[in-house]
Scaffold this motif. Sequence first.
Motif, PDB file in Angstrom:
ATOM      1  N   THR A  73      -5.017  -4.745  12.366  1.00 34.95           N
ATOM      2  CA  THR A  73      -4.227  -5.550  11.447  1.00 34.95           C
ATOM      3  C   THR A  73      -5.168  -6.395  10.593  1.00 34.95           C
ATOM      4  N   ASN A  81      -1.860   5.036   7.564  1.00 33.45           N
ATOM      5  CA  ASN A  81      -1.738   3.898   6.643  1.00 33.45           C
ATOM      6  C   ASN A  81      -3.013   3.601   5.857  1.00 33.45           C
ATOM      7  N   HIS A 107      -6.916   1.718   1.095  1.00 30.44           N
ATOM      8  CA  HIS A 107      -5.462   1.588   1.051  1.00 30.44           C
ATOM      9  C   HIS A 107      -4.789   2.845   0.499  1.00 30.44           C
ATOM     10  N   THR A 108      -3.527   2.980   0.806  1.00 31.62           N
ATOM     11  CA  THR A 108      -2.714   4.057   0.255  1.00 31.62           C
ATOM     12  C   THR A 108      -1.951   3.524  -0.967  1.00 31.62           C
ATOM     13  N   TYR A 143       1.072   2.772  -1.160  1.00 30.78           N
ATOM     14  CA  TYR A 143       2.162   1.852  -0.843  1.00 30.78           C
ATOM     15  C   TYR A 143       1.721   0.559  -0.162  1.00 30.78           C
ATOM     16  N   ASN A 144       0.444   0.388   0.156  1.00 35.97           N
ATOM     17  CA  ASN A 144       0.053  -0.842   0.847  1.00 35.97           C
ATOM     18  C   ASN A 144      -1.222  -1.460   0.279  1.00 35.97           C
ATOM     19  N   ARG A 183      -1.561  -3.859  -1.911  1.00 40.50           N
ATOM     20  CA  ARG A 183      -1.488  -5.288  -2.236  1.00 40.50           C
ATOM     21  C   ARG A 183      -1.202  -6.097  -0.984  1.00 40.50           C
ATOM     22  N   ILE A 184      -2.044  -7.154  -0.763  1.00 45.32           N
ATOM     23  CA  ILE A 184      -1.849  -8.046   0.377  1.00 45.32           C
ATOM     24  C   ILE A 184      -1.745  -9.469  -0.163  1.00 45.32           C
ATOM     25  N   VAL A 215      -1.584  -6.225   6.687  1.00 51.63           N
ATOM     26  CA  VAL A 215      -1.291  -4.800   6.665  1.00 51.63           C
ATOM     27  C   VAL A 215      -1.838  -4.193   7.950  1.00 51.63           C
ATOM     28  N   SER A 216      -1.081  -3.260   8.511  1.00 50.37           N
ATOM     29  CA  SER A 216      -1.479  -2.624   9.764  1.00 50.37           C
ATOM     30  C   SER A 216      -1.874  -1.184   9.512  1.00 50.37           C
ATOM     31  N   ILE A 217      -3.017  -0.798  10.043  1.00 51.83           N
ATOM     32  CA  ILE A 217      -3.503   0.576   9.961  1.00 51.83           C
ATOM     33  C   ILE A 217      -3.957   0.999  11.349  1.00 51.83           C
TER      34      ILE A 217
END
Length: 360
Positions: A276, A305, A319-320, A322-323, A325-326, A332-334
């Motif tokens: 995370t 992710n 990042h992909t 869809y994720n 932006r934080i 964000v969890s990967i």
Amino acid sequence: MPAAPLSRPERPGRLLALFLALLAAVATTLAAPPAAAAAPTRVMLLGDSITGDNGCWRALLWQHLQATGHTDVDFVGTRQNPWCEGAFDIDNEGHGGFRATGIANADQLPGWLSGTDPDIVMMMLGTNDVWSRLQPPAILGAYTKLLGQMRARNPDVKLIVAQIPPMDPAGCGDCAQGVVALNAAIPGWAAANNTERSPVTVVDQWTGFSTATDTSDGVHPNDTTGIRKLESRWYPALVSALDGTGPGPGPDPKPGTCKVTVTTNSWNSGLTASVTVTNTGTSTVDGWSLGFTLPPGQSLTHGWNATYAPRSGAVTATHTAYNGRIAPGAGVSIGYQATHTGDPSGPTTFTLNGAACTVS
């Protein structure tokens, strides 16, 4: 009685001797060669069009150096671009449309170094490589070859390499992510290639630079905010190199702007890791790459992710769609699955877009 005549002209003789001694001293002074002035430090600005025809940050940099007393600097290069505002040294090595990989593969740099002999090289290359969908390992391989050619010409050369500005050109939807991935890998490359004799330092030209407000076309800096932002990052790095007080191989880490939590579950030959990433800063992270190093003997077999490369050693998770932006305070969890040969532990250090994260 008349005075006795002088036996020798004592006083005129002393005056003549003094005159001849002074004449000899003047002749010696005139014959002595003047002390040689110290040669200026030769600085090559190496890059693509952002350094060349669209690189009026070069003029600002030159003028900033002159205004702050750094007048013993000579910009060198085989190209001259004189059409920026104000007086400045127009020599540079900015070639529009060129790729780092192309320059390296064609062995073009040795010819540019011949006759220019830079003491310091400021290199901002990789934009056109990313635009051509080339991956960080290929670009960094070109960096390594170029640095080797610089050191072959001058074993004491100092390299200042830029994490390149963001880009958002028409028709290249994955360019932004490509820049993030390259920039995340540059500090590690610099650290691996840094030496005391020939230091490699990194300048962050990505953070705070906006393709919307600082470029004219999503790539090239505009002549208002864009060139000024680039110059403001180059100047302190160049002055440090000139003064011999360089910051070391990489931009100063900024711990505290991200936090990473990692948990692992393992079995005899495999493991899964859940990671995370939390943005603990005050600005939104818009596009990210997470760097970490797998313990020896581990190899990724699957991830979610994020996209992961390479499969072992120093890994970058990007990042992909869809994720990317934080927001501040968000996370964000990967995760990934890997094999191991005895050590199932997780990574112990992480960087987000090249900046160090705290780990909990």
